[in-house]
Scaffold this active site. Structure first.
Site, PDB file in Angstrom:
ATOM      1  N   CYS A  52       0.805  -1.221   0.000  1.00 47.85           N
ATOM      2  CA  CYS A  52       0.000   0.000   0.000  1.00 47.85           C
ATOM      3  C   CYS A  52       0.838   1.271   0.000  1.00 47.85           C
ATOM      4  O   CYS A  52       0.485   2.254  -0.651  1.00 47.85           O
ATOM      5  CB  CYS A  52      -0.939   0.003   1.204  1.00 47.85           C
ATOM      6  SG  CYS A  52      -1.852  -1.536   1.413  1.00 47.85           S
ATOM      7  N   ASP A  84      -3.932  -3.331   7.132  1.00 47.67           N
ATOM      8  CA  ASP A  84      -5.152  -4.025   7.551  1.00 47.67           C
ATOM      9  C   ASP A  84      -5.226  -5.407   6.907  1.00 47.67           C
ATOM     10  O   ASP A  84      -5.629  -6.383   7.541  1.00 47.67           O
ATOM     11  CB  ASP A  84      -6.383  -3.214   7.155  1.00 47.67           C
ATOM     12  CG  ASP A  84      -6.495  -1.918   7.939  1.00 47.67           C
ATOM     13  OD1 ASP A  84      -5.511  -1.544   8.601  1.00 47.67           O
ATOM     14  OD2 ASP A  84      -7.547  -1.276   7.872  1.00 47.67           O
ATOM     15  N   CYS A 125      -2.265   3.241   2.757  1.00 48.44           N
ATOM     16  CA  CYS A 125      -3.176   2.332   3.450  1.00 48.44           C
ATOM     17  C   CYS A 125      -4.108   3.109   4.368  1.00 48.44           C
ATOM     18  O   CYS A 125      -3.818   4.217   4.806  1.00 48.44           O
ATOM     19  CB  CYS A 125      -2.386   1.273   4.216  1.00 48.44           C
ATOM     20  SG  CYS A 125      -3.393  -0.144   4.720  1.00 48.44           S
ATOM     21  N   ASP A 126      -5.210   2.482   4.705  1.00 50.44           N
ATOM     22  CA  ASP A 126      -6.418   3.117   5.226  1.00 50.44           C
ATOM     23  C   ASP A 126      -6.223   4.247   6.232  1.00 50.44           C
ATOM     24  O   ASP A 126      -6.723   5.348   6.046  1.00 50.44           O
ATOM     25  CB  ASP A 126      -7.306   2.057   5.882  1.00 50.44           C
ATOM     26  CG  ASP A 126      -7.734   0.983   4.919  1.00 50.44           C
ATOM     27  OD1 ASP A 126      -7.309   1.021   3.757  1.00 50.44           O
ATOM     28  OD2 ASP A 126      -8.493   0.085   5.324  1.00 50.44           O
ATOM     29  N   LYS A 127      -5.547   3.984   7.327  1.00 53.38           N
ATOM     30  CA  LYS A 127      -5.527   4.953   8.434  1.00 53.38           C
ATOM     31  C   LYS A 127      -4.614   6.131   8.163  1.00 53.38           C
ATOM     32  O   LYS A 127      -4.699   7.157   8.843  1.00 53.38           O
ATOM     33  CB  LYS A 127      -5.129   4.262   9.740  1.00 53.38           C
ATOM     34  CG  LYS A 127      -5.935   3.017  10.056  1.00 53.38           C
ATOM     35  CD  LYS A 127      -7.426   3.236   9.921  1.00 53.38           C
ATOM     36  CE  LYS A 127      -8.196   1.932   9.968  1.00 53.38           C
ATOM     37  NZ  LYS A 127      -7.970   1.051   8.812  1.00 53.38           N
ATOM     38  N   CYS A 197      -5.306  -1.163  -1.691  1.00 52.99           N
ATOM     39  CA  CYS A 197      -6.333  -2.108  -2.123  1.00 52.99           C
ATOM     40  C   CYS A 197      -7.123  -1.563  -3.312  1.00 52.99           C
ATOM     41  O   CYS A 197      -7.541  -0.408  -3.329  1.00 52.99           O
ATOM     42  CB  CYS A 197      -7.279  -2.418  -0.981  1.00 52.99           C
ATOM     43  SG  CYS A 197      -6.507  -3.354   0.347  1.00 52.99           S
ATOM     44  N   GLU A 447     -11.276  -4.666  12.263  1.00 52.70           N
ATOM     45  CA  GLU A 447     -12.147  -4.943  11.130  1.00 52.70           C
ATOM     46  C   GLU A 447     -12.433  -6.436  11.065  1.00 52.70           C
ATOM     47  O   GLU A 447     -11.616  -7.249  11.482  1.00 52.70           O
ATOM     48  CB  GLU A 447     -11.484  -4.490   9.820  1.00 52.70           C
ATOM     49  CG  GLU A 447     -11.377  -2.986   9.707  1.00 52.70           C
ATOM     50  CD  GLU A 447     -10.783  -2.550   8.376  1.00 52.70           C
ATOM     51  OE1 GLU A 447     -10.300  -3.412   7.626  1.00 52.70           O
ATOM     52  OE2 GLU A 447     -10.806  -1.342   8.105  1.00 52.70           O
ATOM     53  N   SER A 473     -14.082  -3.942   7.000  1.00 54.99           N
ATOM     54  CA  SER A 473     -13.250  -3.489   5.905  1.00 54.99           C
ATOM     55  C   SER A 473     -14.132  -2.890   4.822  1.00 54.99           C
ATOM     56  O   SER A 473     -15.310  -3.222   4.705  1.00 54.99           O
ATOM     57  CB  SER A 473     -12.468  -4.666   5.327  1.00 54.99           C
ATOM     58  OG  SER A 473     -11.950  -4.369   4.055  1.00 54.99           O
TER      59      SER A 473
END
Length: 557
Positions: A52, A84, A125-127, A197, A447, A473
């Site tokens: 990511c 994640d 990545c997400d956070k 992702c 998640e 997720s």
């Protein structure tokens, strides 16, 4: 408006008294001329453990070249990131949401510690994405957020696959519909290189939201991580940071109530991740903007679903870029009067002005006209009721059931639920309840993609419902309620549910209820005792002691 672009760094490096600071800077290669220019932090979360953020050091070089070309002095700094996808289903997943706070804190600390004049944050990545926005809102320094880009889809037996297919393949293998060797073929194909992702999961949801909210330049997010165009996107982000600094534009001037509504509209119109609720609540808090969990339902209810994107739809993120990207999405929504076109973005143009430059690929059906919307209302729904007095979040991407009533199957942690699914102990009609996984109880609000994907893979995605005080997720699909608040660890009603209780999901009525009368719930509450804390020292214990409810964004401090 501050008219001195060196207002902060001047205090750090100018004059005889700051000679020691200059000496240190020169020891790592900066010159006297460098230190006479605005100092711009280029923060990223490169880490050698996942795809990511794997391209971020390379992108940072392009960003820094853009800053230099525009008259600034860039300085590269690093923070952490948690995958994640890798940590999912393990104790390590508890680190993910906590990392949002650590990343925001580390950007803030570095910016203050070195008196930077402006900030570029490269995210993946997400956070890392909400953390960057939280830090910018906190610091209120001129800044730009640049998304590293989506991973390209893999190819397996002549069709595209993403990490979602791997997670669902685990359930298929457990159910005996594919072999272990077939699962490993999917594993080998799904993630072909760098990038986050590859569909409208949390990373791409938040990246596109950052454009609609105004902190990222429109059109930058959907360019893939390995696309040759990404280098020029990064260079222009560096130039833009200097432009923003010279114009004196501050994040809190961009982060208005209308901007947050545009962010919700972006997520709702593309079937985006439920995590957008948690993250926008947290960013709004840092920006001093009033935003409530009920606002997501209200905005989503008037927003049509027009992005046919995975996990609920057919296409991946790079297909959206090919079709016309975020500018085309904004244009469609503006034409229907569904978006605030007057919201200012970091480029100095309004959302409407950016959308005017949209270029649509002929014949594309990724971003649909309003009259061909997949669903007249958006993908985010907030339910309340005696199981979730403060609310919970469901993603309704267009095909989910709108009603489910069934017996509760209660699990005190994710691992126990996953074991039950793997051993085929969950049956059609059941309601899986996973509790003690909230922000405080987890801690860290894991998640549940491992469980939800296993249910889909086992053929139960259309016949089982699930609720949890944890998270989902962006790749989760099906009738799944997350962020149930208050959480079990804070005495929420989810902690009072017993095996076999009848639970009802009623999407149209916005209700999540357990069919137990108030008197019985009162008796259960009198008997209830919280579980002992899972951590008594370190970052997890500190987080659990200070974190707020998911209904307030799960923020600390």
């Amino acid at each position: 408006m501050n008219t001195d672009p060196r207002a902060h760094s001047r205090v750090m490096v100018d004059g005889p008294g700051r000679a020691p600071a200059r000496s240190y800077f020169k020891s790592v290669g900066f010159t006297s001329d460098d230190l006479k220019k605005p100092l711009v932090m280029v923060a990223h979360s490169w880490i050698g453990t996942m795809p990511c953020n794997f391209n971020q050091r390379d992108l940072a070089q392009e960003v820094m070249a853009g800053i230099r070309a525009a008259g600034g002095t860039p300085m590269e700094v690093n923070t952490v990131s948690i995958s994640d996808g890798i940590s999912m289903g393990t104790e390590g997943m508890k680190a993910s949401l906590i990392s949002r706070e650590v990343i925001a804190d580390s950007i803030e600390l570095t910016a203050v510690g070195y008196s930077f004049d402006a900030v570029v944050v490269i995210v993946g990545c997400d956070k890392t994405i909400p953390a960057a926005a939280m830090a910018l809102a906190r610091l209120n320094l001129p800044g730009v957020i640049l998304y590293g880009g989506s991973i390209a889809p893999g190819r397996y037996r002549d069709h595209d696959v993403t990490i979602q297919d791997v997670f669902e393949g685990v359930g298929q293998q457990a159910a005996g519909t594919i072999s272990e060797s077939e699962l490993e073929e999917i594993v080998d194909a799904a993630c072909p290189g760098a990038g986050a992702c590859g569909a409208q999961y949390t990373a791409n949801t938040m990246a596109t939201v950052m454009e609609f909210i105004g902190l990222s330049p429109m059109g930058s997010a959907t360019v893939g991580a390995t696309d040759p165009r990404k280098e020029s996107v990064a260079f222009r982000a560096g130039e833009l940071a200097m432009d923003v600094l010279n114009r004196g534009v501050l994040p809190r001037e961009i982060l208005t109530r209308k901007a947050f509504e545009n962010g919700i509209i972006c997520a709702a119109s593309t079937g985006g991740s439920t995590n957008v609720v948690l993250h926008l609540l947290a960013i709004a808090r840092e920006a001093g903007v009033e935003l409530d969990i009920d606002d997501f339902d209200e905005v989503s209810e008037r927003t049509p679903l027009i992005g046919d994107l995975r996990p609920g739809g057919r296409y991946v993120a790079l297909d959206m870029d090919r079709a016309g990207g975020t500018r085309l999405l904004a244009k469609r929504l503006l034409e229907a009067g569904k978006l605030h076109g007057d919201v200012m973005t970091v480029t100095g143009k309004t959302v409407a002005e950016e959308a005017a430059d949209a270029q649509e690929e002929p014949g594309q059906d990724v971003i649909l006209p309003i009259e061909k919307a997949l669903k007249p209302t958006g993908g985010l729904v907030i339910l309340k009721g005696n199981l979730a007095p403060d609310g919970c979040v469901i993603k309704v991407a267009g095909h989910e059931r709108l009603f489910h009533r069934g017996p509760a199957r209660v699990f005190e942690c994710e691992e126990d639920a996953f074991k039950a699914v793997s051993e085929r102990q969950i049956h059609a009609g059941d309601v899986v309840v996973i509790r003690n996984e909230g922000p405080r109880g987890g801690p860290g609000m894991r998640e549940m993609l491992g469980v939800t994907a296993a249910l889909v893979g086992a053929g139960l995605g259309e016949s089982v419902a699930l609720l949890t005080d944890g998270r989902f997720s962006g790749a989760t699909r099906g009738l799944m309620a997350g962020h149930v608040a208050p959480e079990a660890a804070m005495g929420g009603p989810i902690g009072l549910v017993r095996e076999g209780d009848t639970i009802t999901f009623d999407i149209n009525s916005r209700k999540l209820t357990v069919e137990v009368d108030d008197a019985e719930l009162g008796r259960r509450r009198a008997e209830w005792k919280p579980l002992p804390p899972k951590y008594t020292r370190g970052v997890f214990a500190k987080y659990a002691a200070s974190v707020s409810s998911a209904a307030e964004g799960a923020v600390t401090g």
